[in-house]
Motif scaffolding. Structure first.
Motif, short mmCIF file in Angstrom:
data_model
loop_
_atom_site.label_atom_id
_atom_site.label_comp_id
_atom_site.label_asym_id
_atom_site.label_seq_id
_atom_site.Cartn_x
_atom_site.Cartn_y
_atom_site.Cartn_z
N PRO A 27 11.59 4.84 8.34
CA PRO A 27 12.47 4.88 7.17
C PRO A 27 11.83 5.74 6.09
N VAL A 28 12.64 6.46 5.34
CA VAL A 28 12.14 7.31 4.27
C VAL A 28 12.73 6.86 2.95
N GLN A 29 11.86 6.63 1.98
CA GLN A 29 12.30 6.31 0.62
C GLN A 29 12.06 7.54 -0.26
N ALA A 30 13.15 8.12 -0.73
CA ALA A 30 13.02 9.29 -1.60
C ALA A 30 12.72 8.84 -3.02
N ALA A 31 11.94 9.65 -3.73
CA ALA A 31 11.62 9.38 -5.12
C ALA A 31 11.59 10.69 -5.89
N LEU A 32 12.02 10.64 -7.13
CA LEU A 32 11.89 11.78 -8.02
C LEU A 32 10.59 11.64 -8.80
N ARG A 33 10.04 12.75 -9.25
CA ARG A 33 8.77 12.68 -9.98
C ARG A 33 8.94 11.91 -11.29
N THR A 34 10.19 11.79 -11.76
CA THR A 34 10.45 11.05 -13.00
C THR A 34 10.70 9.57 -12.76
N ASP A 35 10.76 9.13 -11.51
CA ASP A 35 10.99 7.72 -11.21
C ASP A 35 9.78 6.87 -11.59
N ASN A 36 10.01 5.58 -11.77
CA ASN A 36 8.92 4.64 -12.03
C ASN A 36 8.25 4.29 -10.71
N LEU A 37 7.16 4.96 -10.40
CA LEU A 37 6.50 4.76 -9.11
C LEU A 37 5.81 3.41 -9.03
N THR A 38 5.39 2.87 -10.17
CA THR A 38 4.76 1.55 -10.17
C THR A 38 5.74 0.49 -9.70
N GLU A 39 6.97 0.57 -10.19
CA GLU A 39 8.00 -0.38 -9.74
C GLU A 39 8.28 -0.20 -8.26
N MET A 40 8.35 1.04 -7.81
CA MET A 40 8.61 1.29 -6.39
C MET A 40 7.49 0.74 -5.52
N GLN A 42 5.69 -1.82 -6.13
CA GLN A 42 5.82 -3.28 -6.05
C GLN A 42 6.79 -3.68 -4.95
N ALA A 43 7.83 -2.84 -4.76
CA ALA A 43 8.81 -3.12 -3.71
C ALA A 43 8.32 -2.65 -2.34
N ILE A 44 7.53 -1.55 -2.33
CA ILE A 44 7.00 -0.99 -1.08
C ILE A 44 5.49 -0.82 -1.26
N PRO A 45 4.73 -1.91 -1.17
CA PRO A 45 3.29 -1.82 -1.45
C PRO A 45 2.46 -1.23 -0.32
N ASN A 46 3.03 -1.19 0.89
CA ASN A 46 2.24 -0.79 2.05
C ASN A 46 2.97 0.24 2.90
N PRO A 47 3.29 1.42 2.32
CA PRO A 47 3.99 2.43 3.11
C PRO A 47 3.07 3.07 4.14
N GLU A 48 3.65 3.72 5.11
CA GLU A 48 2.86 4.45 6.09
C GLU A 48 2.14 5.62 5.43
N ALA A 49 2.84 6.32 4.55
CA ALA A 49 2.27 7.47 3.86
C ALA A 49 3.11 7.77 2.63
N VAL A 50 2.53 8.56 1.72
CA VAL A 50 3.23 8.98 0.51
C VAL A 50 3.09 10.49 0.40
N LEU A 51 4.18 11.20 0.66
CA LEU A 51 4.17 12.66 0.58
C LEU A 51 4.54 13.09 -0.83
N MET A 52 3.63 13.82 -1.47
CA MET A 52 3.93 14.40 -2.78
C MET A 52 4.43 15.81 -2.57
N ALA A 53 5.73 15.99 -2.72
CA ALA A 53 6.36 17.29 -2.46
C ALA A 53 6.91 17.89 -3.74
N VAL A 54 6.26 17.60 -4.86
CA VAL A 54 6.66 18.21 -6.13
C VAL A 54 6.06 19.61 -6.23
N GLY A 55 6.49 20.36 -7.22
CA GLY A 55 5.99 21.72 -7.39
C GLY A 55 4.58 21.76 -7.95
N GLU A 56 4.00 22.96 -7.92
CA GLU A 56 2.61 23.11 -8.40
C GLU A 56 2.43 22.62 -9.82
#
Length: 255
Positions: A27-40, A42-56
């Protein structure tokens, strides 16, 4: 059920990787760089990985906002990356890929070279790209990764900055404007050496640049980011007291 993968930044590259992860059954959870990642987190504390695909321009702020629970499972893919970008952060052994395929809106991914990856999640990245028929190679050491990151920086900065001066594609740059390409490349390498605090194998890197040019000879030199890349390079040169005469000459004429 396989664990969720977080993808921060759903632009063209983020979407490519998300599709690969989905094809692997994650499963993939999309996030914007402006989203509250701390809240996310708390809901998904143990993901397989976290890909940071924002710009430089947004990578450092995104790293700073990375929740503690995620700091040991981050994947980075930005252009102009070097170890200095994560060494003094809270990230623990990020997986880093040097992306050598181009993805623009409305077109399929275009491969220049196999994309090298290193880190704890390199097999995951390799498998995801394999699902999309995008070649990837897993590296064996941090030294190999450093070479690949500097080579990618050399390619992007040299072609973009020289493109401000001569335009055209990378094949024309290499064969019709060879001296301009070499002069820009030497300035770029001086900056890369200052940023990595070590002498680089310039002959090997120039050969690597030529290999990349042959991988997609019709690739246009100057992207939209070229002026910003030149300004950023000159900021680094000023910071380290480097002359970089060719970059300064191009900046005087085109910025």
């Amino acid at each position: 059920m396989k664990k969720t993968i977080i993808v921060i930044g759903m632009g063209e590259l983020g979407s490519v990787f998300a599709r690969g992860f989905l094809k692997l059954g994650h499963p993939v959870q999309a996030a914007l760089r402006t989203d509250n990642l701390t809240e996310m987190a708390q809901a998904i504390p143990n993901p397989e990985a976290v890909l940071m695909a924002v710009g430089e321009a947004d990578i450092h702020s995104t790293i700073q906002k990375c929740p503690t629970q995620w700091q040991d499972r981050v994947i980075l893919l930005q252009n102009e990356l070097l170890p200095r970008d994560w060494d003094n952060t809270a990230l623990k052994q990020p997986t880093v890929i040097s992306v050598w395929f181009e993805k623009k809106q409305g077109m399929d991914s275009k491969v220049v070279l196999p994309s090298p990856v290193f880190g704890p999640h390199s097999k995951l990245v390799f498998n995801a790209l394999s699902q999309l028929d995008l070649p990837c190679v897993q590296l064996d050491s941090e030294a190999e990764l450093l070479y690949e990151l500097v080579r990618k920086n050399l390619y992007i900065l040299t072609t973009n900055i020289a493109g401000l001066e001569v335009g055209g594609d990378v094949n024309q740059l290499a064969h019709q404007h060879t001296e301009v390409m070499k002069a820009v490349a030497q300035d770029v390498l001086a900056i890369q050496e200052a940023l990595t605090h070590r002498q680089q194998d310039r002959n090997k890197l120039m050969a690597g640049l030529e290999e990349a040019i042959h991988g997609d000879p019709e690739h246009k030199c100057m992207g939209r980011s070229a002026p910003a890349r030149l300004k950023r390079a000159l900021d680094f040169a000023d910071q380290f007291g480097l002359e970089v005469p060719t970059l300064r000459k191009i900046a005087a004429a085109h910025l």
